[in-house]
Each structure stands twice: as structure tokens, then as C-alpha cells.
Design an enzyme around this catalytic site. Structure first.
Site, PDB file in Angstrom:
ATOM      1  N   GLU A  13       4.899  -5.132   9.161  1.00  0.00           N
ATOM      2  CA  GLU A  13       5.267  -5.150  10.588  1.00  0.00           C
ATOM      3  C   GLU A  13       3.958  -5.876  11.437  1.00  0.00           C
ATOM      4  O   GLU A  13       3.145  -4.820  11.654  1.00  0.00           O
ATOM      5  CB  GLU A  13       5.789  -4.098  11.591  1.00  0.00           C
ATOM      6  CG  GLU A  13       7.127  -3.624  11.372  1.00  0.00           C
ATOM      7  CD  GLU A  13       7.654  -2.627  12.400  1.00  0.00           C
ATOM      8  OE1 GLU A  13       8.306  -2.747  13.258  1.00  0.00           O
ATOM      9  OE2 GLU A  13       7.019  -1.549  12.352  1.00  0.00           O
ATOM     10  N   HIS A  61       3.759   4.299  11.404  1.00  0.00           N
ATOM     11  CA  HIS A  61       4.049   3.175  12.371  1.00  0.00           C
ATOM     12  C   HIS A  61       2.665   2.565  12.886  1.00  0.00           C
ATOM     13  O   HIS A  61       1.752   3.289  13.214  1.00  0.00           O
ATOM     14  CB  HIS A  61       4.730   3.368  13.441  1.00  0.00           C
ATOM     15  CG  HIS A  61       5.596   2.362  14.341  1.00  0.00           C
ATOM     16  ND1 HIS A  61       4.828   1.801  15.475  1.00  0.00           N
ATOM     17  CD2 HIS A  61       6.511   1.671  14.026  1.00  0.00           C
ATOM     18  CE1 HIS A  61       5.564   0.919  15.796  1.00  0.00           C
ATOM     19  NE2 HIS A  61       6.633   0.743  15.002  1.00  0.00           N
TER      20      HIS A  61
END
Length: 214
Positions: A133, A85
Site C-alpha cells: 500500500e 499498517h
């Protein structure tokens, strides 16, 4: 369409969110998962909601103080994990090893990427899915599917060219059913989101809206 709610370290009631996600998933017939902090994994899994880890370390047994062992995550009831992430970056070698150890312990894996080029590179490592993302949109009010739809379509193309068995998800700014529908129209098969549910006054209502157009 897969909806993964990352609770990060937000000051939310993880059990309340998990229970809401379980109920909305059952009512709507949609796959919804929750990724709580590591200390809450077992409690969240006990609600019956699909539970994911926010991160696993590229390790097995050994001297790894402060690490999150994939086998321990699986034992706590998680069925999958995020890897890399944007708030928990890893080196390429560690991404590869974390995916390998996670898979060895029966965990599904989503490798996060900042952009389409990284998404294609991540797909080469063989995860179950890649999530694109853009960091500048994470936590914002505008979804990537609206702000820059080419990021999603280009990521789908990049991943498909490498391995068409790898799913493509998108995240950053996703908070409404329209955002989810837009992501699906662009070729994504899942979405990652956090604040839209974790910070909502009524998580159940937020989740219901999210899946309303699927």
C-alpha cells in the site's frame, strides 16, 4: 479474491457496514471481512461477518497499558489481524513478534508494506499475506493498480521469490469493482480498502460494486 474493509476510526456505523458485508459476501460467494476499531470487535463479530483486527501489539500477558493483546482480539471473535499498517508502523522486530503471537493465538496475519522491497522483506517473516500500500495513495480516489501497476506486479514478484505460499494483496485508493479486477489481473489475490466503503452513503451498494467483477 479476498476483500478486507478497514473501518479505521471513521465515523461510520460499524454494525451496518458489517451486516452489509456479511450479506454481500453470502450473496456473491466472495470472501469479505471487516476490520473495526478494537472496541467494536465483539459486536462486529456477532453479526457473523468475517472480522479482523486493525492492529495487534507484540505482547502477551504483562504490564502493557494501552496495548492490544492478540489473545484478547481472538477471544472477541477476530480471525485475523493487520500488522504494520502505514498508519500504525512497527519496528521489524515488533512486526516479527506480533506475527508470531498472533499466529500462536490462531489469527491469520497480513503484514502491510509501503513498496515491493518491503513486501519481500515482510514475506520472509512468514505471514499469511503481505499487502502493498503506497502511503501517498491511501485515502485517495485513484487505486494503486491504476496509478502505478508496477508496484503490484513487482510486489508479487518480490514476495514469490521469498515465499510463494504467502499471498499478495494490494490497497490504497481501491473503491470500485474495476479496481478489484485490475488488482487481480496484476496478480494480487486480495485487496484492502477503507474509505470507499466506510464513507459510502450506501455501504451495501459500494460492496456490491466492489465484487461485481470477481
Amino acid at each position: 479474491m479476498f476483500v478486507l474493509v478497514n473501518l479505521k476510526a471513521y465515523p461510520c456505523d460499524s454494525i451496518a457496514v458489517a451486516t452489509a458485508a456479511r450479506d454481500v459476501a453470502d450473496d456473491a460467494g466472495v470472501r469479505i471481512a471487516v476490520a473495526p476499531q478494537a472496541a467494536d470487535l465483539a459486536r462486529v463479530a456477532d453479526t457473523g461477518v468475517e472480522t479482523w483486527a486493525q492492529h495487534v501489539s507484540p505482547i502477551d500477558h504483562g504490564s502493557h497499558t494501552g496495548s492490544t493483546r492478540p489473545a484478547t482480539v481472538a477471544d472477541a471473535g477476530a480471525v485475523g489481524t493487520l500488522i504494520n499498517h502505514s498508519e500504525r508502523r512497527l519496528t521489524l522486530a515488533d512486526i516479527d513478534r506480533a506475527r508470531e503471537v498472533a499466529a500462536d493465538n490462531g489469527l491469520e496475519t497480513i503484514v502491510c508494506a509501503n513498496n515491493p522491497a518491503q513486501a519481500g522483506a515482510a514475506a520472509a517473516l512468514g505471514p499469511d499475506a503481505v499487502a502493498v500500500e503506497p502511503p501517498t495513495l491511501i485515502g485517495g480516489d485513484v487505486s494503486v493498480a491504476s496509478a502505478d501497476p508496477d508496484i503490484v506486479t513487482d510486489a508479487v514478484t518480490a514476495v514469490t521469490q521469498v515465499d510463494d505460499s504467502v499471498d499478495v494483496f494490494c490497497g490504497a485508493g481501491v473503491s470500485t469493482g474495476s479496481d478489484v479486477a485490475a488488482a487481480a489481473d496484476l496478480g494480487a489475490s486480495g485487496v484492502l480498502l477503507a474509505s470507499g466503503v466506510a464513507k459510502a452513503d450506501d455501504p451495501s451498494a459500494a460492496l456490491t460494486d466492489l465484487v461485481s467483477k470477481i
